[in-house]
Design an enzyme around this catalytic site. Structure first.
Site, PDB file in Angstrom:
ATOM      1  N   ARG A   1       0.835  -1.020  -0.143  1.00 28.40           N
ATOM      2  CA  ARG A   1       0.109  -0.192  -0.032  1.00 28.40           C
ATOM      3  C   ARG A   1       0.928   1.193   0.039  1.00 28.40           C
ATOM      4  NH1 ARG A   1      -3.259   2.342   4.025  1.00 28.40           N
ATOM      5  NH2 ARG A   1      -2.193   1.165   5.448  1.00 28.40           N
TER       6      ARG A   1
ATOM      7  N   SER B  25       6.482  -5.254   7.938  1.00 30.25           N
ATOM      8  CA  SER B  25       6.007  -6.078   8.939  1.00 30.25           C
ATOM      9  C   SER B  25       6.683  -7.488   9.161  1.00 30.25           C
ATOM     10  CB  SER B  25       4.446  -6.030   8.914  1.00 30.25           C
ATOM     11  OG  SER B  25       3.932  -4.844   8.676  1.00 30.25           O
TER      12      SER B  25
ATOM     13  N   ASP C  40       4.656  -2.779  11.647  1.00 26.56           N
ATOM     14  CA  ASP C  40       3.264  -2.396  11.502  1.00 26.56           C
ATOM     15  C   ASP C  40       2.638  -2.190  13.030  1.00 26.56           C
ATOM     16  OD1 ASP C  40       3.386  -5.316  11.967  1.00 26.56           O
ATOM     17  OD2 ASP C  40       1.730  -5.687  10.588  1.00 26.56           O
TER      18      ASP C  40
HETATM   19 MG    MG Z   1      -2.152  -5.111   7.910  1.00 28.96          MG
END
Ligand code: MG
Ligand code: ADP
Length: 491
Positions: free
Chosen positions: A78, A149, A202
């Site tokens: 993203r 992450s 994250d």
């Molecule tokens: Mg996520």
């Protein structure tokens, strides 16, 4: 119930295996705190890595500016442009790019090139340009926070070495290398005018983003594809860290809790999931909790029942026989079915699993198994949350109460020898906020309720009033932007 004696017996055994008592969870939470402290003391622990993030504070909602954020950690990449407006207000523009399985297993340079080109593509959009002009970013390079992450050993806010891949990624050339450097190189090579100012997990992003709305946030947690948590710690309690900062966000990497399975009640179903995964023996706790694995545990249980001819008349399907053939979202949908004859479940079995022939007893059994696996996940998730809060209440083994939540000691139960009876008539205190991101927490029916119930069991009756589990909207995006801002300010 319409179950046969053999079916009832099998379900009793499963219930016994998959249900965790308060006492068990309390013991697990104590062990969790012990493993946290070991990880804070020494750098090479086999269980909780307790990684210093070099994020030395929390936002309070007054922050302003225009920052890029990048989120890599699951199925999608993203890219976001975040406009922080102060007063707890912000705006986000974003785009998703699918990270194919092929890319997840490619050379890391290919993955980084893909990321750089995705950012380039995003920035080329008119409305993005307009936002940037409107907010007059003076420098020619945009500052970006990168939410990555995976377990990283950080040496600075903008430098971190990948320790290992998780969740299906296995790109060669990344483990042991600085992720920021790899990405900055790809950005420069592709002429993308972006500076990677901060690398955050994250969980850290979730903590920061939640604090932008609720400054008294002590923990950011993920219950999505994987699971993990990051919390604010007093640096006095981090012997392995040399710093002048008073507080620092610590990335627990709790997915690896109890790696050697000394206390976790793993079942044969968990062991099968673990053995057939790409990282056997690692992230054992994550494999009992997170969205990537819940369906797989359930699938193994169902197959075991089928093989004993206790389900679907002993017949499976190609989908159900296949690894990852059952998804957590399917379990959610099945648990959502509250109708007496479970007709919706019937449709789900047909469409998601290609199981056409089944009785009401079959459907009830499937629903029951989903419930057992889901509840266990929620209770273990709450156990980890409670353990982090207990660490915040006490802080160190010495009992000098250096935890950042020490002022809550009179209302919450610290556990172990320190547990005390609560005074539930205690005056209202400022709530402790826990920011949570992830589809499992957000969508799995009853997950949040089971977590709250378990927190009460582990932290005492006041937990319901004091501890607030909330969904953090876009933690990885907003959090990364806030980290970029904080890094930029410090630099
Ligand atoms: Mg996520
Ligand atoms: P990520 O962790 O990759 O950032 P999410 O937080 O959306 O993304 O989590 C994705 C995981 O959640 C997947 O493993 C998926 O199986 C699971 N999931 C998606 N939808 C649901 C749902 N409705 N109920 C339970 N689990 C879900």
């Amino acid at each position: 119930k319409s179950w046969s004696a053999a079916q009832s017996h099998a379900l009793e055994v499963l219930t016994e295996q998959l249900t965790l008592s308060t006492e068990q969870l309390d013991m697990l939470a104590n062990e969790f705190v012990r493993q946290m402290r070991t990880g804070l003391a020494v750098s090479d622990t086999s269980d909780l890595a307790m990684i210093p993030t070099y994020v030395t504070g929390r936002p309070n909602g007054t922050e302003r500016g225009c920052y890029l954020a990048l989120d890599l950690g699951g199925t999608n990449l993203r890219v976001c442009l975040i406009t922080l407006k102060g007063g707890h207000e912000l705006e986000t523009q974003q785009r998703m790019f699918k990270v194919s399985q092929e890319l997840q297993e490619a050379e890391v340079s290919k993955l980084m090139e893909f990321i750089a080109l995705s950012i380039k593509d995003f920035l080329a959009r008119d409305h993005i340009n307009a936002t940037l002009v409107e907010h007059a970013s003076d420098s020619d390079r945009l500052e970006m926070g990168f939410t990555f992450s995976f377990p990283v050993s950080q040496t600075a806010i903008d430098a971190g070495m990948l320790l290992r891949w998780t969740k299906g990624f296995s790109c060669a050339g990344a483990v042991g290398h600085d992720i920021v450097h790899l990405l900055q190189t790809a950005l420069d090579q592709n002429d993308v005018k972006v500076h990677v100012a901060a690398l955050v997990n994250d969980t850290v992003g979730t903590l920061l983003a939640h604090a932008y709305t609720y400054p008294n946030t002590c923990l950011g947690a993920i219950f999505g594809t994987g699971t993990n948590g990051a919390y604010l710690e007093n640096t006095k309690n981090v012997p392995k860290l040399k710093t002048t900062a008073q507080e620092m966000v610590i990335n627990i990497e709790w997915g690896n809790f109890d790696k050697d399975k000394t206390v976790l009640p793993v079942t044969i179903y968990d062991n099968k999931v673990d053995r057939e995964s790409i990282n056997p023996g690692l992230q054992v706790f994550e494999k009992m909790i997170s969205g990537m694995y819940l369906g797989e545990i359930t699938r193994n249980v169902l197959l075991h029942l089928i093989d004993q001819r206790l389900l679907f008349d002993g017949k499976s399907s190609t989908v159900l026989n296949r690894q990852w053939g059952l998804e957590a979202a399917t379990m959610s949908a099945i648990e959502d079915d509250k109708s007496p004859n479970l007709i919706p479940t019937s449709q789900i079995l047909e469409s998601a699993l290609d199981i056409g022939l089944h009785t009401l007893a079959d459907r009830e059994i499937v629903q029951r198994v989903c419930h057992l696996v889901g509840q266990r996940a929620a209770r273990l998730s709450a156990m980890a949350t409670a353990a982090v809060i207990r660490q915040g209440l006490s802080g160190s083994t010495g009992g000098d109460s250096s935890g950042i939540l020490r002022e809550y000691r009179h209302v919450l139960r610290a556990g172990g020898d320190e547990s005390r009876v609560q005074d539930s008539t205690e005056a209202l205190v400022e709530p402790i906020h826990v920011g949570i991101d992830g589809s499992v927490f957000e969508h799995y029916p009853g997950f949040r309720a089971a977590m709250n119930q378990t927190l009460e069991e582990l932290l005492g009756p006041a937990a319901a009033r004091v501890v607030r589990l909330e969904t953090t909207k876009d933690g990885s995006g907003v959090g990364a932007a806030l980290a970029a801002l904080m890094a930029h300010k410090d630099a």
